[in-house]
Motif scaffolding. Structure first.
Motif, PDB file in Angstrom:
ATOM      1  N   LEU A 179      -3.403  43.015  -8.910  1.00  0.00           N
ATOM      2  CA  LEU A 179      -3.453  41.650  -9.421  1.00  0.00           C
ATOM      3  C   LEU A 179      -2.116  41.109  -9.902  1.00  0.00           C
ATOM      4  O   LEU A 179      -1.935  39.895  -9.954  1.00  0.00           O
ATOM      5  N   ASN A 221      -4.977  43.167 -15.811  1.00  0.00           N
ATOM      6  CA  ASN A 221      -4.635  41.878 -15.219  1.00  0.00           C
ATOM      7  C   ASN A 221      -3.139  41.586 -15.178  1.00  0.00           C
ATOM      8  O   ASN A 221      -2.693  40.833 -14.313  1.00  0.00           O
ATOM      9  N   GLY A 242      -5.831  43.744 -20.143  1.00  0.00           N
ATOM     10  CA  GLY A 242      -6.875  43.602 -19.151  1.00  0.00           C
ATOM     11  C   GLY A 242      -8.261  43.405 -19.726  1.00  0.00           C
ATOM     12  O   GLY A 242      -8.444  42.855 -20.815  1.00  0.00           O
ATOM     13  N   SER A 285     -11.820  39.474 -21.760  1.00  0.00           N
ATOM     14  CA  SER A 285     -10.706  39.876 -20.912  1.00  0.00           C
ATOM     15  C   SER A 285      -9.415  39.181 -21.329  1.00  0.00           C
ATOM     16  O   SER A 285      -9.382  37.963 -21.541  1.00  0.00           O
ATOM     17  N   MET A 291      -5.850  38.114 -19.993  1.00  0.00           N
ATOM     18  CA  MET A 291      -5.357  37.816 -18.654  1.00  0.00           C
ATOM     19  C   MET A 291      -3.837  37.864 -18.539  1.00  0.00           C
ATOM     20  O   MET A 291      -3.314  38.056 -17.439  1.00  0.00           O
TER      21      MET A 291
END
Length: 356
Positions: free
Chosen positions: A137, A178, A192, A217, A219
């Motif tokens: 990601l 993330n 994350g 979460s 990000m």
């Protein structure tokens, strides 16, 4: 005489189908079609595009990656764009670059690609994959060809040869990472799913799980210096650290939705964070030249703050633009956001790039 005419008519009816067939065969074999008008060439940036990653290694150079393996590049600060051949149709999630020639891309299925010639050619890198799920990601690059990438299943991988080969820096785990970033003293911080925060102060040799005050979460994360950093995520969550990431505190304890009536571009909603937003925050960056935080997220959200995470301002990029944005590139006079579209934000005006 009448009999003769009837005979000729019957003969003509019997022969005509064969004449038609013969004519079609002649056209098919010997008549070459001539082009009429000009060929329709798709524009580099289309309305259906979904861009996930963006980088500007030099003032005039922009690279963006998108769904379905799409890569676009601009060499005139976004005035015009060209599509580059990625050789894949998987979703590309992020791009990072050492300069205008060397760059690395990561994406779904654990794909990692690198270029050494400005994107004229993209080669598949040797990146490890697990047996469960593979999705990269985020990727960051540093001096001497070093690169770090994170993704699903707790993946953290590292490269020391400009993205050609990779190895695991941490055993996979059952959560999504993330983003990864670097403190100004070289330590690494990753955030994350489930409020996960990981810290390494020995360049990935070991990792410490930091207790988090949230379960949503996270990000994005970035640092002003070796001590001050901010992480952000879903539902407008913001966390701040003042000790290099060893502990984090929630900024603000009351949140309110952005009213549509206040969605004028460049107009702040409030002077304090408690009234800013509960929209998802997907990306947040410290801008050292302007000494400000810039962020973006869902429904056209933009964010700004002072270095210490105070005096937050927020609004929508444009009254009718509810597009999401997941990546930021820093420029001398503002930032560039990419997501459902690509555009420049100078703090008061939102200019969407159009393909030419």
């Amino acid at each position: 005489m009448v009999a003769a005419l009837n005979k000729l008519t019957r003969l003509g009816v019997g022969v005509s189908p064969w004449l038609v067939i013969a004519g079609l065969l002649y056209v098919g074999l010997f008549v070459k079609p001539e082009p009429v008008g000009s060929t329709v060439i798709p524009t580099a940036i289309e309305a259906r595009d979904r861009f996930y990653g963006l980088v500007n290694p030099e003032p005039q150079v922009l690279w963006a990656v998108a769904a379905d393996g799409k890569i676009v590049r601009s060499d005139d600060a976004g005035q015009s764009w060209q599509v580059q051949d990625s050789g894949t149709n998987v979703h590309l999630q992020d791009i990072a670059a050492w300069d205008s020639q060397k760059a690395i891309i990561v994406g779904n299925t654990g794909v990692a690609m690198y270029t050494e010639n400005g994107g004229q050619s993209w080669w598949q890198a040797d990146a490890p994959r697990n047996d469960v799920v593979n999705k990269l990601l985020d990727v960051k690059v540093f001096a001497n060809g070093e690169a770090w990438a994170v993704g699903s299943f707790g993946t953290i991988i590292v490269s020391h040869d400009y993205g050609k080969s990779w190895k695991y820096a941490l055993e996979p785990d059952d959560y999504i990472l993330n983003e990864i970033t670097e403190r100004k003293d070289g330590a690494l911080v990753a955030v994350g799913e489930f409020g996960t925060i990981l810290l390494s102060e020995d360049r990935g040799e070991s990792w410490k799980t930091i207790p988090s005050t949230v379960e949503s979460s996270l990000m994005t994360v970035d640092f002003v210096d070796a001590q001050t950093g901010i992480a952000a995520g879903l539902d407008g969550i913001l966390l701040k650290t003042s000790d290099g990431g060893h502990s984090w505190q929630r900024i603000g304890n009351q949140f309110a939705n952005l009213p549509e009536a206040k969605a004028a571009p460049g107009v702040p909603n409030a002077s304090s964070w408690q009234d800013v937003t509960t929209e998802h925050i997907f990306t947040l960056r410290w801008h050292p030249l302007q000494e400000r935080w810039y962020g973006a997220g869902s429904k056209g959200l933009w964010l700004e703050a002072d270095a210490d995470g105070s005096n937050w301002r927020a609004g929508r990029l444009a009254p009718k633009d509810l597009s999401w944005h997941t990546s930021i590139a820093l420029t001398d006079n503002g930032v560039i956001y990419t997501g459902r579209n690509i555009g420049r934000w100078d703090g008061t005006r939102w200019q969407v790039y159009q393909s030419r």
